[in-house]
Design an enzyme around this catalytic site. Structure first.
Site, PDB file in Angstrom:
ATOM      1  N   SER A  11       0.844  -1.191   0.000  1.00  0.00           N
ATOM      2  CA  SER A  11       0.000   0.000   0.000  1.00  0.00           C
ATOM      3  C   SER A  11       0.882   1.244   0.000  1.00  0.00           C
ATOM      4  CB  SER A  11      -0.889   0.010   1.254  1.00  0.00           C
ATOM      5  OG  SER A  11      -1.442   1.306   1.415  1.00  0.00           O
ATOM      6  N   HIS A  35      -1.291  -1.152  -4.254  1.00  0.00           N
ATOM      7  CA  HIS A  35      -2.557  -0.843  -3.584  1.00  0.00           C
ATOM      8  C   HIS A  35      -2.603   0.652  -3.275  1.00  0.00           C
ATOM      9  CE1 HIS A  35      -6.003  -2.014  -0.983  1.00  0.00           C
ATOM     10  NE2 HIS A  35      -5.553  -1.099  -0.127  1.00  0.00           N
ATOM     11  N   ASP A  37      -4.791   3.537  -1.509  1.00  0.00           N
ATOM     12  CA  ASP A  37      -5.877   3.820  -0.563  1.00  0.00           C
ATOM     13  C   ASP A  37      -6.391   5.236  -0.778  1.00  0.00           C
ATOM     14  OD1 ASP A  37      -6.116   1.470   1.149  1.00  0.00           O
ATOM     15  OD2 ASP A  37      -4.035   1.904   1.678  1.00  0.00           O
ATOM     16  N   MET A  39      -8.912   8.064   0.519  1.00  0.00           N
ATOM     17  CA  MET A  39      -9.678   8.441   1.717  1.00  0.00           C
ATOM     18  C   MET A  39     -10.083   9.903   1.621  1.00  0.00           C
ATOM     19  SD  MET A  39      -7.088   6.812   4.481  1.00  0.00           S
ATOM     20  CE  MET A  39      -6.635   5.089   4.464  1.00  0.00           C
ATOM     21  N   HIS A  69      -8.430   1.206  -3.686  1.00  0.00           N
ATOM     22  CA  HIS A  69      -9.338   0.907  -2.566  1.00  0.00           C
ATOM     23  C   HIS A  69     -10.003   2.211  -2.155  1.00  0.00           C
ATOM     24  CE1 HIS A  69      -9.502  -0.429   1.968  1.00  0.00           C
ATOM     25  NE2 HIS A  69     -10.704  -0.304   1.438  1.00  0.00           N
ATOM     26  N   MET A  71     -12.259   4.573  -0.132  1.00  0.00           N
ATOM     27  CA  MET A  71     -12.924   4.777   1.166  1.00  0.00           C
ATOM     28  C   MET A  71     -13.462   6.202   1.147  1.00  0.00           C
ATOM     29  SD  MET A  71      -9.958   2.906   3.404  1.00  0.00           S
ATOM     30  CE  MET A  71      -8.771   3.055   2.084  1.00  0.00           C
ATOM     31  N   MET A 141     -11.334  -6.161   5.510  1.00  0.00           N
ATOM     32  CA  MET A 141     -10.460  -5.251   6.256  1.00  0.00           C
ATOM     33  C   MET A 141     -10.104  -5.883   7.597  1.00  0.00           C
ATOM     34  SD  MET A 141      -9.683  -2.645   4.483  1.00  0.00           S
ATOM     35  CE  MET A 141      -8.846  -1.730   5.775  1.00  0.00           C
ATOM     36  N   ASP A 179      -6.402  -6.666   4.306  1.00  0.00           N
ATOM     37  CA  ASP A 179      -5.719  -5.374   4.302  1.00  0.00           C
ATOM     38  C   ASP A 179      -5.717  -4.802   5.718  1.00  0.00           C
ATOM     39  OD1 ASP A 179      -4.862  -2.781   3.792  1.00  0.00           O
ATOM     40  OD2 ASP A 179      -6.595  -2.224   2.565  1.00  0.00           O
TER      41      ASP A 179
HETATM   42  C1  DX5 Z   1      -6.321   1.277   5.843  1.00  0.00           C
HETATM   43  C2  DX5 Z   1      -5.787   0.965   4.467  1.00  0.00           C
HETATM   44  C3  DX5 Z   1      -4.649  -0.001   4.394  1.00  0.00           C
HETATM   45  C4  DX5 Z   1      -3.415   0.454   5.081  1.00  0.00           C
HETATM   46  C5  DX5 Z   1      -2.585  -0.740   5.397  1.00  0.00           C
HETATM   47  O1  DX5 Z   1      -7.536   1.936   5.726  1.00  0.00           O
HETATM   48  O2  DX5 Z   1      -6.813   0.421   3.668  1.00  0.00           O
HETATM   49  O3  DX5 Z   1      -4.344  -0.341   3.064  1.00  0.00           O
HETATM   50  O4  DX5 Z   1      -2.661   1.328   4.326  1.00  0.00           O
HETATM   51  O5  DX5 Z   1      -1.508  -0.297   6.137  1.00  0.00           O
HETATM   52  P1  DX5 Z   1      -0.746  -1.217   7.162  1.00  0.00           P
HETATM   53  O6  DX5 Z   1      -0.177  -2.360   6.362  1.00  0.00           O
HETATM   54  O7  DX5 Z   1       0.281  -0.284   7.692  1.00  0.00           O
HETATM   55  O8  DX5 Z   1      -1.721  -1.684   8.174  1.00  0.00           O
HETATM   56 ZN    ZN Z   2      -6.424  -0.408   1.629  1.00  0.00          ZN
END
Ligand code: DX5
Ligand code: ZN
Length: 224
Positions: A11, A35, A37, A39, A69, A71, A141, A179
Protein backbone atom coordinates in the site's frame (compact mmCIF):
# COMPACT_ATOMS: atom_id res chain seq x y z
CA UNK A 1 -7.02 -13.50 -12.27
CA UNK A 2 -4.51 -15.93 -10.87
CA UNK A 3 -5.97 -17.93 -7.99
CA UNK A 4 -2.97 -20.02 -7.05
CA UNK A 5 -0.07 -17.80 -6.16
CA UNK A 6 -0.71 -15.50 -3.17
CA UNK A 7 -0.09 -11.95 -4.27
CA UNK A 8 1.53 -9.09 -2.39
CA UNK A 9 0.06 -5.62 -2.84
CA UNK A 10 2.13 -2.96 -1.05
CA UNK A 11 0.00 0.00 0.00
CA UNK A 12 1.55 3.27 -1.10
CA UNK A 13 -0.13 4.87 1.93
CA UNK A 14 2.85 3.45 3.82
CA UNK A 15 5.36 5.17 1.52
CA UNK A 16 6.93 8.58 2.10
CA UNK A 17 4.20 10.87 0.69
CA UNK A 18 6.83 13.15 -0.83
CA UNK A 19 8.65 10.27 -2.51
CA UNK A 20 6.04 7.71 -3.52
CA UNK A 21 7.60 6.81 -6.87
CA UNK A 22 11.07 6.37 -5.39
CA UNK A 23 9.67 4.22 -2.58
CA UNK A 24 7.80 1.96 -5.02
CA UNK A 25 10.82 1.66 -7.29
CA UNK A 26 13.02 0.82 -4.30
CA UNK A 27 11.04 -2.43 -3.98
CA UNK A 28 12.85 -3.74 -7.09
CA UNK A 29 9.64 -5.29 -8.42
CA UNK A 30 9.25 -7.61 -5.43
CA UNK A 31 5.49 -7.16 -5.47
CA UNK A 32 2.48 -8.16 -7.56
CA UNK A 33 -0.02 -5.29 -7.31
CA UNK A 34 0.14 -1.68 -6.13
CA UNK A 35 -2.56 -0.84 -3.58
CA UNK A 36 -3.80 2.74 -3.57
CA UNK A 37 -5.88 3.82 -0.56
CA UNK A 38 -8.28 6.65 -1.36
CA UNK A 39 -9.68 8.44 1.72
CA UNK A 40 -11.87 11.52 1.84
CA UNK A 41 -11.87 12.60 5.50
CA UNK A 42 -15.59 11.76 5.63
CA UNK A 43 -16.21 8.04 5.20
CA UNK A 44 -12.94 7.57 7.10
CA UNK A 45 -11.13 9.99 9.37
CA UNK A 46 -8.16 10.57 7.10
CA UNK A 47 -7.41 12.15 3.73
CA UNK A 48 -5.01 10.50 1.31
CA UNK A 49 -4.98 10.62 -2.48
CA UNK A 50 -7.26 11.82 -5.25
CA UNK A 51 -7.75 10.78 -8.88
CA UNK A 52 -4.69 12.77 -9.99
CA UNK A 53 -2.44 10.38 -8.05
CA UNK A 54 -4.20 7.37 -9.56
CA UNK A 55 -3.67 8.85 -13.04
CA UNK A 56 -0.02 9.65 -12.33
CA UNK A 57 0.58 6.07 -11.15
CA UNK A 58 -1.02 4.67 -14.30
CA UNK A 59 1.19 6.93 -16.41
CA UNK A 60 4.39 6.09 -14.56
CA UNK A 61 3.74 2.33 -14.37
CA UNK A 62 1.61 1.49 -17.42
CA UNK A 63 1.96 -2.26 -16.89
CA UNK A 64 1.49 -2.39 -13.11
CA UNK A 65 -1.70 -3.89 -11.67
CA UNK A 66 -3.15 -0.91 -9.81
CA UNK A 67 -5.64 -1.77 -7.08
CA UNK A 68 -7.66 1.28 -5.97
CA UNK A 69 -9.34 0.91 -2.57
CA UNK A 70 -11.98 3.62 -2.32
CA UNK A 71 -12.92 4.78 1.17
CA UNK A 72 -14.93 7.78 0.01
CA UNK A 73 -18.45 9.14 -0.15
CA UNK A 74 -19.73 11.08 -3.17
CA UNK A 75 -19.38 8.14 -5.54
CA UNK A 76 -21.71 9.82 -8.03
CA UNK A 77 -19.00 12.36 -8.68
CA UNK A 78 -15.82 10.54 -7.73
CA UNK A 79 -16.32 7.03 -9.11
CA UNK A 80 -16.25 8.22 -12.77
CA UNK A 81 -13.05 10.12 -11.97
CA UNK A 82 -11.37 6.97 -10.65
CA UNK A 83 -12.70 4.89 -13.54
CA UNK A 84 -11.14 7.46 -15.86
CA UNK A 85 -7.77 6.99 -14.13
CA UNK A 86 -7.85 3.36 -15.40
CA UNK A 87 -6.73 1.31 -12.42
CA UNK A 88 -7.08 -2.46 -12.96
CA UNK A 89 -9.36 -2.91 -9.96
CA UNK A 90 -11.65 -0.61 -7.98
CA UNK A 91 -12.89 -1.76 -4.58
CA UNK A 92 -15.86 -0.10 -2.89
CA UNK A 93 -17.08 -0.40 0.67
CA UNK A 94 -20.38 -2.19 1.16
CA UNK A 95 -21.18 0.09 4.10
CA UNK A 96 -21.77 2.83 1.53
CA UNK A 97 -24.83 2.81 -0.68
CA UNK A 98 -25.78 -0.75 0.23
CA UNK A 99 -29.03 -0.42 -1.66
CA UNK A 100 -27.24 0.25 -4.96
CA UNK A 101 -24.09 -1.79 -4.35
CA UNK A 102 -24.88 -4.18 -7.20
CA UNK A 103 -25.33 -1.26 -9.62
CA UNK A 104 -22.08 0.34 -8.47
CA UNK A 105 -20.11 -2.84 -9.04
CA UNK A 106 -21.69 -3.22 -12.48
CA UNK A 107 -20.77 0.40 -13.28
CA UNK A 108 -17.11 -0.52 -12.68
CA UNK A 109 -17.25 -3.82 -14.56
CA UNK A 110 -18.96 -2.24 -17.57
CA UNK A 111 -16.01 0.16 -17.80
CA UNK A 112 -13.70 -2.86 -18.21
CA UNK A 113 -12.27 -2.63 -14.68
CA UNK A 114 -12.38 -5.41 -12.07
CA UNK A 115 -14.85 -4.68 -9.28
CA UNK A 116 -14.11 -5.41 -5.63
CA UNK A 117 -16.29 -5.09 -2.56
CA UNK A 118 -14.99 -4.51 0.94
CA UNK A 119 -16.29 -4.74 4.51
CA UNK A 120 -14.80 -3.25 7.64
CA UNK A 121 -14.10 -5.39 10.72
CA UNK A 122 -17.49 -4.56 12.29
CA UNK A 123 -19.53 -5.38 9.19
CA UNK A 124 -20.92 -8.91 8.84
CA UNK A 125 -20.41 -10.98 5.71
CA UNK A 126 -24.20 -11.02 5.26
CA UNK A 127 -24.00 -7.49 3.84
CA UNK A 128 -22.17 -8.64 0.73
CA UNK A 129 -23.69 -12.07 0.12
CA UNK A 130 -26.08 -10.64 -2.54
CA UNK A 131 -23.14 -9.42 -4.66
CA UNK A 132 -20.70 -12.31 -4.27
CA UNK A 133 -21.72 -13.71 -7.65
CA UNK A 134 -20.53 -10.58 -9.48
CA UNK A 135 -17.56 -9.51 -7.34
CA UNK A 136 -14.08 -10.00 -8.83
CA UNK A 137 -12.56 -9.51 -5.39
CA UNK A 138 -13.70 -9.33 -1.78
CA UNK A 139 -11.57 -7.26 0.57
CA UNK A 140 -11.81 -8.16 4.24
CA UNK A 141 -10.46 -5.25 6.26
CA UNK A 142 -8.35 -6.51 9.14
CA UNK A 143 -8.14 -3.05 10.76
CA UNK A 144 -10.64 -0.20 11.01
CA UNK A 145 -10.28 1.62 7.68
CA UNK A 146 -8.52 4.98 7.77
CA UNK A 147 -4.92 4.58 8.85
CA UNK A 148 -1.85 2.48 8.22
CA UNK A 149 0.19 1.05 11.07
CA UNK A 150 -2.69 -0.40 13.14
CA UNK A 151 -2.79 -3.88 14.74
CA UNK A 152 -4.28 -6.82 12.90
CA UNK A 153 -7.74 -7.86 14.20
CA UNK A 154 -7.57 -11.67 14.35
CA UNK A 155 -11.32 -12.28 14.43
CA UNK A 156 -11.54 -11.04 10.82
CA UNK A 157 -9.86 -14.28 9.71
CA UNK A 158 -13.15 -16.10 10.30
CA UNK A 159 -14.74 -14.04 7.51
CA UNK A 160 -11.88 -14.96 5.18
CA UNK A 161 -12.33 -18.66 5.94
CA UNK A 162 -16.07 -18.42 5.38
CA UNK A 163 -15.58 -16.59 2.08
CA UNK A 164 -13.23 -19.30 0.90
CA UNK A 165 -15.79 -22.00 1.68
CA UNK A 166 -18.61 -20.02 0.07
CA UNK A 167 -16.51 -19.67 -3.06
CA UNK A 168 -15.91 -23.40 -3.17
CA UNK A 169 -19.55 -24.26 -2.48
CA UNK A 170 -21.08 -21.86 -5.01
CA UNK A 171 -18.24 -21.78 -7.56
CA UNK A 172 -17.81 -18.03 -7.20
CA UNK A 173 -14.86 -16.36 -8.88
CA UNK A 174 -13.74 -13.64 -6.48
CA UNK A 175 -10.26 -13.30 -5.11
CA UNK A 176 -10.02 -12.77 -1.34
CA UNK A 177 -7.89 -9.89 -0.12
CA UNK A 178 -6.98 -8.83 3.42
CA UNK A 179 -5.72 -5.37 4.30
CA UNK A 180 -4.39 -3.90 7.53
CA UNK A 181 -1.78 -4.88 10.08
CA UNK A 182 -0.18 -7.58 7.93
CA UNK A 183 3.54 -8.22 8.28
CA UNK A 184 6.07 -11.03 8.12
CA UNK A 185 5.01 -12.36 11.55
CA UNK A 186 1.35 -12.99 10.65
CA UNK A 187 1.51 -13.41 6.85
CA UNK A 188 1.43 -17.19 6.93
CA UNK A 189 -1.63 -17.19 9.20
CA UNK A 190 -3.43 -14.85 6.78
CA UNK A 191 -2.43 -16.97 3.79
CA UNK A 192 -3.60 -20.15 5.52
CA UNK A 193 -7.07 -18.67 6.08
CA UNK A 194 -7.61 -18.68 2.32
CA UNK A 195 -6.42 -15.24 1.29
CA UNK A 196 -5.28 -14.65 -2.32
CA UNK A 197 -4.00 -11.06 -2.10
CA UNK A 198 -2.35 -9.45 0.88
CA UNK A 199 -1.95 -5.72 1.39
CA UNK A 200 0.95 -4.44 3.47
CA UNK A 201 1.84 -0.79 3.91
CA UNK A 202 3.89 0.21 6.92
CA UNK A 203 5.61 -3.17 7.34
CA UNK A 204 7.06 -2.98 3.83
CA UNK A 205 7.85 0.72 3.53
CA UNK A 206 9.18 1.17 7.07
CA UNK A 207 11.51 -1.82 6.76
CA UNK A 208 15.24 -1.14 6.83
CA UNK A 209 15.44 -2.75 3.39
CA UNK A 210 11.97 -2.61 1.76
CA UNK A 211 12.95 -4.72 -1.28
CA UNK A 212 14.30 -7.51 0.91
CA UNK A 213 11.29 -7.33 3.23
CA UNK A 214 8.87 -7.56 0.30
CA UNK A 215 10.81 -10.49 -1.18
CA UNK A 216 10.70 -12.33 2.15
CA UNK A 217 7.00 -11.55 2.68
CA UNK A 218 6.12 -12.94 -0.76
CA UNK A 219 8.14 -16.08 -0.03
CA UNK A 220 6.35 -16.58 3.31
CA UNK A 221 2.96 -16.16 1.66
CA UNK A 222 3.74 -18.86 -0.84
CA UNK A 223 5.29 -21.38 1.53
CA UNK A 224 2.09 -23.28 2.22
C1 DX5 B 1 -6.32 1.28 5.84
C2 DX5 B 1 -5.79 0.96 4.47
C3 DX5 B 1 -4.65 0.00 4.39
C4 DX5 B 1 -3.41 0.45 5.08
C5 DX5 B 1 -2.59 -0.74 5.40
O1 DX5 B 1 -7.54 1.94 5.73
O2 DX5 B 1 -6.81 0.42 3.67
O3 DX5 B 1 -4.34 -0.34 3.06
O4 DX5 B 1 -2.66 1.33 4.33
O5 DX5 B 1 -1.51 -0.30 6.14
P1 DX5 B 1 -0.75 -1.22 7.16
O6 DX5 B 1 -0.18 -2.36 6.36
O7 DX5 B 1 0.28 -0.28 7.69
O8 DX5 B 1 -1.72 -1.68 8.17
ZN1 ZN C 1 -6.42 -0.41 1.63
Amino acid sequence: MNKNKILLAPSVLGADPLNIAACVESLDNNFDWLHLDIMDGHFVKNISFGPAVARAMRKRWPDAFIDAHLMIDCLDIMLPEFIDARPDLITLHAELELQILHARLMQIKKAGIKAGVSIGPATPLEFIKPVLNIADLVLIMSVTPGFGGQSFIESTLDKTRELASLRAAFKYNYLIQMDGGIKAENAEQVAAAGCDVIVAGSAVFNAANPAEYARDLRARLNKI
